[in-house]
Design an enzyme around this catalytic site. Sequence first.
Site, mmCIF file in Angstrom:
data_model
loop_
_atom_site.group_PDB
_atom_site.id
_atom_site.type_symbol
_atom_site.label_atom_id
_atom_site.label_comp_id
_atom_site.label_asym_id
_atom_site.label_seq_id
_atom_site.Cartn_x
_atom_site.Cartn_y
_atom_site.Cartn_z
ATOM 1 N N HIS A 10 0.871 -1.171 0.000
ATOM 2 C CA HIS A 10 0.000 0.000 0.000
ATOM 3 C C HIS A 10 0.913 1.228 0.000
ATOM 4 O O HIS A 10 2.041 1.187 0.479
ATOM 5 C CB HIS A 10 -0.854 -0.042 1.270
ATOM 6 C CG HIS A 10 -1.919 0.996 1.370
ATOM 7 N ND1 HIS A 10 -1.662 2.311 1.681
ATOM 8 C CD2 HIS A 10 -3.269 0.901 1.227
ATOM 9 C CE1 HIS A 10 -2.796 2.989 1.731
ATOM 10 N NE2 HIS A 10 -3.792 2.160 1.459
ATOM 11 N N ASP A 55 3.616 -3.894 7.900
ATOM 12 C CA ASP A 55 2.334 -3.188 7.831
ATOM 13 C C ASP A 55 1.227 -4.206 8.065
ATOM 14 O O ASP A 55 0.946 -5.050 7.211
ATOM 15 C CB ASP A 55 2.193 -2.526 6.459
ATOM 16 C CG ASP A 55 0.849 -1.836 6.266
ATOM 17 O OD1 ASP A 55 0.015 -1.857 7.202
ATOM 18 O OD2 ASP A 55 0.614 -1.285 5.172
ATOM 19 N N GLN A 65 -4.115 -4.731 7.038
ATOM 20 C CA GLN A 65 -5.065 -5.743 6.580
ATOM 21 C C GLN A 65 -4.937 -7.028 7.382
ATOM 22 O O GLN A 65 -5.931 -7.669 7.729
ATOM 23 C CB GLN A 65 -4.833 -6.051 5.089
ATOM 24 C CG GLN A 65 -5.112 -4.908 4.144
ATOM 25 C CD GLN A 65 -6.583 -4.496 4.135
ATOM 26 O OE1 GLN A 65 -7.477 -5.289 4.403
ATOM 27 N NE2 GLN A 65 -6.824 -3.234 3.817
ATOM 28 N N LYS A 88 -9.874 -0.646 10.737
ATOM 29 C CA LYS A 88 -10.042 -1.882 9.972
ATOM 30 C C LYS A 88 -10.336 -3.076 10.886
ATOM 31 O O LYS A 88 -10.752 -4.134 10.409
ATOM 32 C CB LYS A 88 -8.799 -2.147 9.123
ATOM 33 C CG LYS A 88 -8.565 -1.089 8.050
ATOM 34 C CD LYS A 88 -7.368 -1.437 7.191
ATOM 35 C CE LYS A 88 -6.980 -0.269 6.292
ATOM 36 N NZ LYS A 88 -7.967 0.023 5.250
ATOM 37 N N CYS A 94 -4.941 2.289 -3.787
ATOM 38 C CA CYS A 94 -3.796 2.871 -3.067
ATOM 39 C C CYS A 94 -2.549 2.010 -3.204
ATOM 40 O O CYS A 94 -1.738 1.902 -2.271
ATOM 41 C CB CYS A 94 -4.125 3.081 -1.600
ATOM 42 S SG CYS A 94 -5.425 4.284 -1.297
#
Length: 407
Positions: free
Chosen positions: A132, A203, A206, A229, A365
């Site tokens: 991302h 990261d 998600q 999220k 993104c």
Amino acid sequence: MVTGMVLPDLNLPNKHFVPEQFRRDFPALNDESVYLDSAATALKPQVMIDATLAYYAQNTATAKRSLYQDALQVTTTIDKARQNVADLIHANNSAEIIWTRGATESINLIAQSYARPLLQPDDEIIVSELEHHSNLLPWQIIAKQTGAKVIKWSSDIDELSSLLSVKTKIVAITQMSNVTGFCPDLATISHIVHQHNAILVVDGAQGIVHHALDVQQLNIDFYAFSAHKLYGPTGLGVLYGKQVLLEQMPVWHGGGKMLKSASFDDFIQEDLPYKFEAGTPNIAGILGFNAVLEWLKSWDNKQAENYTKQLAFYTKSQLNQLTDIQFYSVDNSPIITFNINNIHHNDIAILLSEQNIAIRTGELCAQPLMNKLGCHGAIRLSLMPYNNQQDVDKFISELQSAIEILV
């Protein structure tokens, strides 16, 4: 018309996760609309809404500043939320948990506070092509500031070994791609990265939603995710860092409550975690997220994820019955990304929106990854345990109707 297929065991009741009960906790869901854009932001359970409303309606005291009862209670709950996050990802202690505005700010904090003092000209930052923009642009910015180089990595583990060198200082990788749903082998990656004395930044925006993670077991140096999220509020994020790294990092923001004392000549910074939390925190957001974390303890999250995988399997089996469909996502993922040949993705989204179906289209993104995949946009639906087979059936039916209109 694509016909429905009964998915075996999809709605089998479970002692710790019952889909219908889970779904009822989300007031935004109703029979008229279908929400399939959870990879962008998850819907919010009633407990989060109640906790946030209670703060604004009944309290509104600030944290770490006053000694009256409401203020002390707010501070206590914020500390509890920090510990709940530490427990969630198996951090060594709650001092390793920093509140930020989101995963994006968390990664920028790493770049500016850890990487900027460290990097020298020609040092290298390896970044995977899966990323991302939030785990790419901060590294491009810091490379320009320091003279370091961003090295592109396909995410293939064999290639990583060939890219690593004495110049490598940082390796940045997603836990789960927001485009393809692919989950890299973090255990192997971490082992290789640390063999070369580099730092691993993950990261988890998600991945945290769908996959349990132990930052100590995986030997992750920095880990970032956003509350929104994971059923929480927007405007709140988490940065985990190993304590030894966080302690050596200079502060990034200056302001209230990140200092022990100040004069016109200098200041003495606070201890962890507060030295990175300048200003009044997102109190309502943290209280709401704490309610979410407590609520999540009442569900068997492994069963919930297995249910979501079954629902994703059913969804993809239905999509496979369509002609001229091209998939970009991996199998067995709650993220399903595709295009219909010769139909623009945005046209599909507009027609589905008219039927109260929420999906995501565009470059997601992640423009470099989309370019690698050979497309300038795609259709993405993303599933959560609050979705059900009826959501999928309506989506498939309306998608078929949209295709018939657009061809």
